[in-house]
Design a protein around this motif. Structure first.
Motif, PDB file in Angstrom:
ATOM      1  N   GLY A  78       1.681  10.291  -2.290  1.00 45.10           N
ATOM      2  CA  GLY A  78       1.256   9.528  -3.461  1.00 45.10           C
ATOM      3  C   GLY A  78       1.383   8.024  -3.353  1.00 45.10           C
ATOM      4  O   GLY A  78       1.538   7.330  -4.356  1.00 45.10           O
ATOM      5  N   CYS A  79       1.303   7.482  -2.126  1.00 44.73           N
ATOM      6  CA  CYS A  79       1.324   6.021  -1.962  1.00 44.73           C
ATOM      7  C   CYS A  79       0.069   5.429  -2.624  1.00 44.73           C
ATOM      8  O   CYS A  79      -0.975   6.077  -2.700  1.00 44.73           O
ATOM      9  N   LEU A  80       0.162   4.169  -3.062  1.00 44.92           N
ATOM     10  CA  LEU A  80      -0.965   3.443  -3.659  1.00 44.92           C
ATOM     11  C   LEU A  80      -2.237   3.628  -2.818  1.00 44.92           C
ATOM     12  O   LEU A  80      -3.322   3.886  -3.334  1.00 44.92           O
ATOM     13  N   GLY A  91       0.804  -1.223   0.000  1.00 48.67           N
ATOM     14  CA  GLY A  91       0.000   0.000   0.000  1.00 48.67           C
ATOM     15  C   GLY A  91       0.830   1.263   0.000  1.00 48.67           C
ATOM     16  O   GLY A  91       0.344   2.340  -0.338  1.00 48.67           O
ATOM     17  N   HIS A  92       2.110   1.135   0.387  1.00 49.51           N
ATOM     18  CA  HIS A  92       2.964   2.319   0.443  1.00 49.51           C
ATOM     19  C   HIS A  92       3.961   2.374  -0.708  1.00 49.51           C
ATOM     20  O   HIS A  92       4.986   3.038  -0.639  1.00 49.51           O
ATOM     21  N   THR A  93       3.631   1.665  -1.793  1.00 53.84           N
ATOM     22  CA  THR A  93       4.368   1.800  -3.044  1.00 53.84           C
ATOM     23  C   THR A  93       4.050   3.178  -3.619  1.00 53.84           C
ATOM     24  O   THR A  93       2.893   3.572  -3.673  1.00 53.84           O
ATOM     25  N   VAL A 110      -0.608  13.385   0.653  1.00 55.69           N
ATOM     26  CA  VAL A 110       0.233  12.896   1.745  1.00 55.69           C
ATOM     27  C   VAL A 110      -0.452  11.698   2.404  1.00 55.69           C
ATOM     28  O   VAL A 110      -1.629  11.738   2.744  1.00 55.69           O
ATOM     29  N   CYS A 111       0.304  10.626   2.564  1.00 53.59           N
ATOM     30  CA  CYS A 111      -0.206   9.368   3.110  1.00 53.59           C
ATOM     31  C   CYS A 111      -0.070   9.362   4.628  1.00 53.59           C
ATOM     32  O   CYS A 111       0.711  10.132   5.185  1.00 53.59           O
ATOM     33  N   ARG A 112      -0.787   8.446   5.313  1.00 54.88           N
ATOM     34  CA  ARG A 112      -0.640   8.350   6.775  1.00 54.88           C
ATOM     35  C   ARG A 112       0.762   7.927   7.179  1.00 54.88           C
ATOM     36  O   ARG A 112       1.172   8.112   8.316  1.00 54.88           O
ATOM     37  N   CYS A 113       1.546   7.354   6.221  1.00 55.11           N
ATOM     38  CA  CYS A 113       2.921   6.955   6.541  1.00 55.11           C
ATOM     39  C   CYS A 113       3.869   8.149   6.445  1.00 55.11           C
ATOM     40  O   CYS A 113       5.033   8.048   6.810  1.00 55.11           O
ATOM     41  N   GLY A 114       3.374   9.295   5.926  1.00 57.41           N
ATOM     42  CA  GLY A 114       4.215  10.481   5.831  1.00 57.41           C
ATOM     43  C   GLY A 114       4.747  10.730   4.431  1.00 57.41           C
ATOM     44  O   GLY A 114       5.216  11.818   4.119  1.00 57.41           O
TER      45      GLY A 114
HETATM   46 ZN   LIG Z   1       2.135   5.538   2.579  1.00 57.23          ZN
END
Ligand SMILES: [Zn+2]
Length: 385
Positions: A260-262, A243-245, A253-257
């Motif tokens: 544009g993560c998947l 999911g973080h590809t 911005v993704c929850r991982c920081g």
């Molecule tokens: Zn992510």
């Protein structure tokens, strides 16, 4: 267990017995011919060992007619112990009780608040476990281990829940130790995607495959890798986090920081956001799936685009790891071919031809994680033997 001299007759018998039990633990019930095939032991040796284990009450045999021929199927006896599975979702809590022959004896489920705190969740789980044991007429002492699933990264060494926007009330909690103390039973914990993979591998769409990738398409997009029949965890337990590809380095911005993560393009809340302007602010995932199944073009379009985006990441994964099968589970997988056909098309285009795997939907649905929690204990050699 008695100490035996290595290389002696007794130690050979012991290690052969262990191999037979290990095969039964992994595959549930098997005929004696299947045990011989799985263990490489001769049929006569298997027959001998099964006789001894049966006398000791460790296994039970029952008649079966596999392939039209009469045979006996062998399974680890219920008296040898039971296992519990717990699945903490972001809106539900499930419990299952199973035996070592892979039969599920009892299950229960409650809905629980999305933002529940760890303490609250564990109190509710302990109550649910008490209820399931009481209804099945099972004494707690018969349970040899508990598997537990959480939708967040689990630190492999400490067993604590790492940073997660899905279950903020659990961050930093040593989940396995805390739950073990509450239940008075040994607990193993893993993340939801890994458990989904184990369940499909043991009971579902991944049976018989030793190299498998599992994609959990739900609120987030999780993934798990099975290599040579074993879950691949990686150094810090994040292997398979597809999911973080990165799909777009200038994306949301993704929850991982990262950006544009998947997951920022295809997670269930993102699909709903795309549809709500036209379908109303109350639209839910089950409604979106039902509309797509009825042929609604807008809902089908959004799900198909998600399938294509996941396909790009899966194609890269296939080029790197060459799994024999990709199983897609999670809430969005209920869309079936509306999701899977575009995903297959993109994998067919971007993966090396020889690396294109079979891509199928999971068959265990919303029970996948709790069954995987059972499988986690069933696959654990020491707990059973
Ligand atoms: Zn992510």
């Amino acid at each position: 267990m008695k100490r035996t001299t290595p290389g002696s007759q007794a130690s050979l018998r012991e290690s052969n017995g262990r191999r037979v039990l290990e095969a039964l633990r992994l595959f549930g019930s098997l005929t004696q011919a299947e045990i011989a095939r799985r263990t490489g032991l001769s049929p006569a040796t298997v027959s001998n060992i099964v006789g001894q284990l049966r006398e000791a009450g460790t296994v039970e045999v029952s008649p079966t007619s596999a392939g039209g021929r009469r045979a006996v199927s062998v399974a680890i006896s219920q008296r040898a112990g039971l296992v519990l599975g717990l699945d903490f979702g972001h809106s539900h809590l499930r419990v299952a009780l199973g035996d070592l022959s892979h039969q599920v004896i009892a299950e229960d489920k409650i809905n629980i608040d999305v933002d529940h705190r760890a303490e609250e969740g564990m109190v509710a789980a302990a109550r649910l476990v008490d209820g399931v044991l009481a209804r099945a007429g099972v004494d707690r002492a018969e349970v040899i281990g508990v598997g537990m699933g959480l939708p967040g990264p689990i630190d492999a060494t400490s067993g604590a829940v790492g940073s997660s926007a899905i279950l903020p009330g659990w961050v930093g909690v040593p989940a396995a130790a805390a739950m073990a103390e509450r239940l008075g039973l040994p607990v193993r914990v893993d993340n939801d995607a890994n458990l989904g993979a184990l369940a499909e591998l043991t009971w579902g769409a991944g049976r018989g495959v030793s190299d498998l990738a599992y994609i959990k398409a739900a609120t987030g997009i999780g993934g798990a890798l099975v290599i040579d029949g074993r879950l691949h965890q990686g150094r810090s337990g994040t292997a398979g986090e597809i999911g973080h590809t990165t799909l777009d380095e200038t994306g949301p911005v993704c929850r991982c920081g990262n950006r544009g993560c998947l997951e920022t393009f295809v997670g269930a809340p993102v699909l709903l956001r795309l549809l709500r302007a036209s379908y109303g602010p109350e639209l839910t995932v089950p409604e979106m799936l039902a509309s797509a199944a009825r042929g609604d073009i807008g809902c089908q379009r959004v799900i198909a685009d998600a399938g294509r985006a996941i396909g790009v990441a899966v194609a890269n994964l296939c080029n790197l790891l060459n799994p024999g099968r990709v199983v897609v589970g999670g809430e969005l997988a209920a869309a079936g071919d509306v999701l899977l056909d575009p995903l297959r098309e993109v994998v067919g285009r971007f993966a090396i031809p020889a690396a294109v795997p079979e891509i199928v939907g999971g068959i265990l649905g919303e029970r996948a994680e709790v069954l995987g929690a059972l499988a986690l204990v069933l696959r654990e050699t020491d707990a059973v033997l």
